[in-house]
Motif scaffolding. Structure first.
Motif, short mmCIF file in Angstrom:
data_model
loop_
_atom_site.label_atom_id
_atom_site.label_comp_id
_atom_site.label_asym_id
_atom_site.label_seq_id
_atom_site.Cartn_x
_atom_site.Cartn_y
_atom_site.Cartn_z
N TRP A 5 0.83 -1.20 0.00
CA TRP A 5 0.00 0.00 0.00
C TRP A 5 0.87 1.25 0.00
CZ3 TRP A 5 -4.46 -0.33 -1.84
CH2 TRP A 5 -5.35 -1.37 -1.52
N GLY A 6 1.94 1.21 0.77
CA GLY A 6 2.86 2.35 0.81
C GLY A 6 3.52 2.58 -0.54
N ALA A 7 3.96 1.49 -1.18
CA ALA A 7 4.58 1.62 -2.50
C ALA A 7 3.58 2.13 -3.54
CB ALA A 7 5.15 0.27 -2.94
N LEU A 8 2.37 1.64 -3.48
CA LEU A 8 1.33 2.11 -4.40
C LEU A 8 1.03 3.59 -4.17
CD1 LEU A 8 -0.74 1.46 -6.61
CD2 LEU A 8 -2.36 0.88 -4.78
N ALA A 9 1.00 4.01 -2.92
CA ALA A 9 0.76 5.42 -2.60
C ALA A 9 1.88 6.30 -3.16
CB ALA A 9 0.64 5.61 -1.10
N LEU A 10 3.12 5.83 -3.08
CA LEU A 10 4.25 6.60 -3.62
C LEU A 10 4.14 6.73 -5.14
CD1 LEU A 10 7.24 5.24 -1.50
CD2 LEU A 10 6.05 7.42 -1.26
N VAL A 11 3.74 5.64 -5.81
CA VAL A 11 3.59 5.69 -7.26
C VAL A 11 2.44 6.62 -7.65
CG1 VAL A 11 2.94 4.32 -9.29
CG2 VAL A 11 4.61 3.43 -7.65
N VAL A 12 1.33 6.52 -6.95
CA VAL A 12 0.18 7.38 -7.26
C VAL A 12 0.53 8.84 -6.99
CG1 VAL A 12 -2.17 7.98 -6.54
CG2 VAL A 12 -1.55 5.60 -6.93
N ALA A 13 1.17 9.11 -5.86
CA ALA A 13 1.54 10.49 -5.53
C ALA A 13 2.54 11.05 -6.54
CB ALA A 13 2.12 10.56 -4.12
N GLY A 14 3.53 10.25 -6.90
CA GLY A 14 4.57 10.73 -7.80
C GLY A 14 4.12 10.85 -9.24
N ALA A 77 5.34 12.47 -0.09
CA ALA A 77 4.50 11.33 0.30
C ALA A 77 5.27 10.38 1.22
CB ALA A 77 4.00 10.59 -0.94
N LEU A 78 6.53 10.13 0.90
CA LEU A 78 7.35 9.27 1.74
C LEU A 78 7.52 9.88 3.13
CD1 LEU A 78 9.04 6.67 1.82
CD2 LEU A 78 10.99 8.03 1.06
N ALA A 79 7.74 11.17 3.21
CA ALA A 79 7.88 11.84 4.50
C ALA A 79 6.62 11.69 5.34
CB ALA A 79 8.21 13.32 4.29
N CYS A 125 0.32 15.27 -0.32
CA CYS A 125 -0.20 15.21 1.05
C CYS A 125 -1.54 14.49 1.10
CB CYS A 125 -0.34 16.61 1.62
SG CYS A 125 1.23 17.41 2.00
N ALA A 126 -2.40 14.75 0.13
CA ALA A 126 -3.71 14.10 0.10
C ALA A 126 -3.57 12.59 -0.09
CB ALA A 126 -4.57 14.70 -1.01
N VAL A 127 -2.75 12.18 -1.05
CA VAL A 127 -2.58 10.75 -1.32
C VAL A 127 -1.96 10.05 -0.12
CG1 VAL A 127 -1.34 9.06 -2.73
CG2 VAL A 127 -2.49 10.99 -3.82
N ALA A 128 -0.87 10.62 0.40
CA ALA A 128 -0.18 9.97 1.53
C ALA A 128 -1.04 10.02 2.79
CB ALA A 128 1.16 10.64 1.77
N GLY A 129 -1.72 11.12 3.02
CA GLY A 129 -2.56 11.22 4.21
C GLY A 129 -3.71 10.23 4.18
N LEU A 130 -4.39 10.14 3.05
CA LEU A 130 -5.49 9.16 2.94
C LEU A 130 -4.98 7.73 3.07
CD1 LEU A 130 -7.58 10.82 0.10
CD2 LEU A 130 -8.18 10.64 2.52
N THR A 131 -3.82 7.47 2.49
CA THR A 131 -3.23 6.13 2.62
C THR A 131 -2.90 5.81 4.06
OG1 THR A 131 -2.31 6.28 0.39
CG2 THR A 131 -1.36 4.64 1.85
N ALA A 132 -2.28 6.77 4.75
CA ALA A 132 -1.88 6.55 6.14
C ALA A 132 -3.09 6.34 7.05
CB ALA A 132 -1.03 7.72 6.63
N VAL A 133 -4.16 7.09 6.79
CA VAL A 133 -5.34 7.01 7.65
C VAL A 133 -6.17 5.76 7.37
CG1 VAL A 133 -7.55 8.11 8.17
CG2 VAL A 133 -5.48 9.49 8.05
N TYR A 134 -6.38 5.45 6.11
CA TYR A 134 -7.33 4.39 5.76
C TYR A 134 -6.70 3.06 5.41
CZ TYR A 134 -10.85 8.02 5.76
OH TYR A 134 -11.68 9.04 6.14
#
Length: 136
Positions: A5-14, A77-79, A125-134
């Motif tokens: 999920w983290g890797a997918l979030a990084l790809v989506v954010a980037g 997003a990584l941060a 921030c939106a992508v990483a935040g939503l990933t981290a929360v949900y």
């Protein structure tokens, strides 16, 4: 599973932030062009060719912006995913210092820089935040 999920979030954010940032930059340019046309119509009517020539001659495109934007969004997003918000300040500071000379010389480039940076930061921030929360 959290790593995926983290890797997918990084790809989506980037990667997916680029079309969004480009759309916001196009919107900002369209608004500026409409304002310029309104001012020009009041002052003196111009031909369409003169308006097109002025629009394409406008400085403001910074080289390497696409790659820098992808790296910026990925780092932000990584941060957030690593719960290191101070790293976001480092990313923004490095980006600003690296572009300072170009931004000082060209006001149009500075405006595009600010719009693009804010759009990129908000997307990441939106992508990483939503990933981290949900998802994490």
């Amino acid at each position: 599973m959290e790593i995926l999920w983290g890797a997918l979030a990084l790809v989506v954010a980037g990667a997916l932030g680029s079309p969004i940032t480009l759309a916001v930059l196009r919107l900002a340019r369209a608004v500026d062009e409409q304002k310029a046309l309104a001012v020009d119509d009041e002052a003196a009517p111009e031909t369409g060719a003169a308006i097109d020539e002025a629009a394409t001659d406008t400085p403001g495109v910074l080289r390497g912006g696409l790659v820098i934007g992808i790296l910026e969004r990925t780092a932000v997003a990584l941060a957030i995913l690593l719960n290191e918000p101070v790293a976001i300040a480092y990313v923004v500071a490095i980006k600003g210092l690296g572009r300072y000379a170009e931004l000082k010389e060209t006001p149009a480039a500075a405006e595009r820089f600010i719009i693009g940076t804010l759009t990129s930061l908000l997307w990441a921030c939106a992508v990483a935040g939503l990933t981290a929360v949900y998802l994490l």
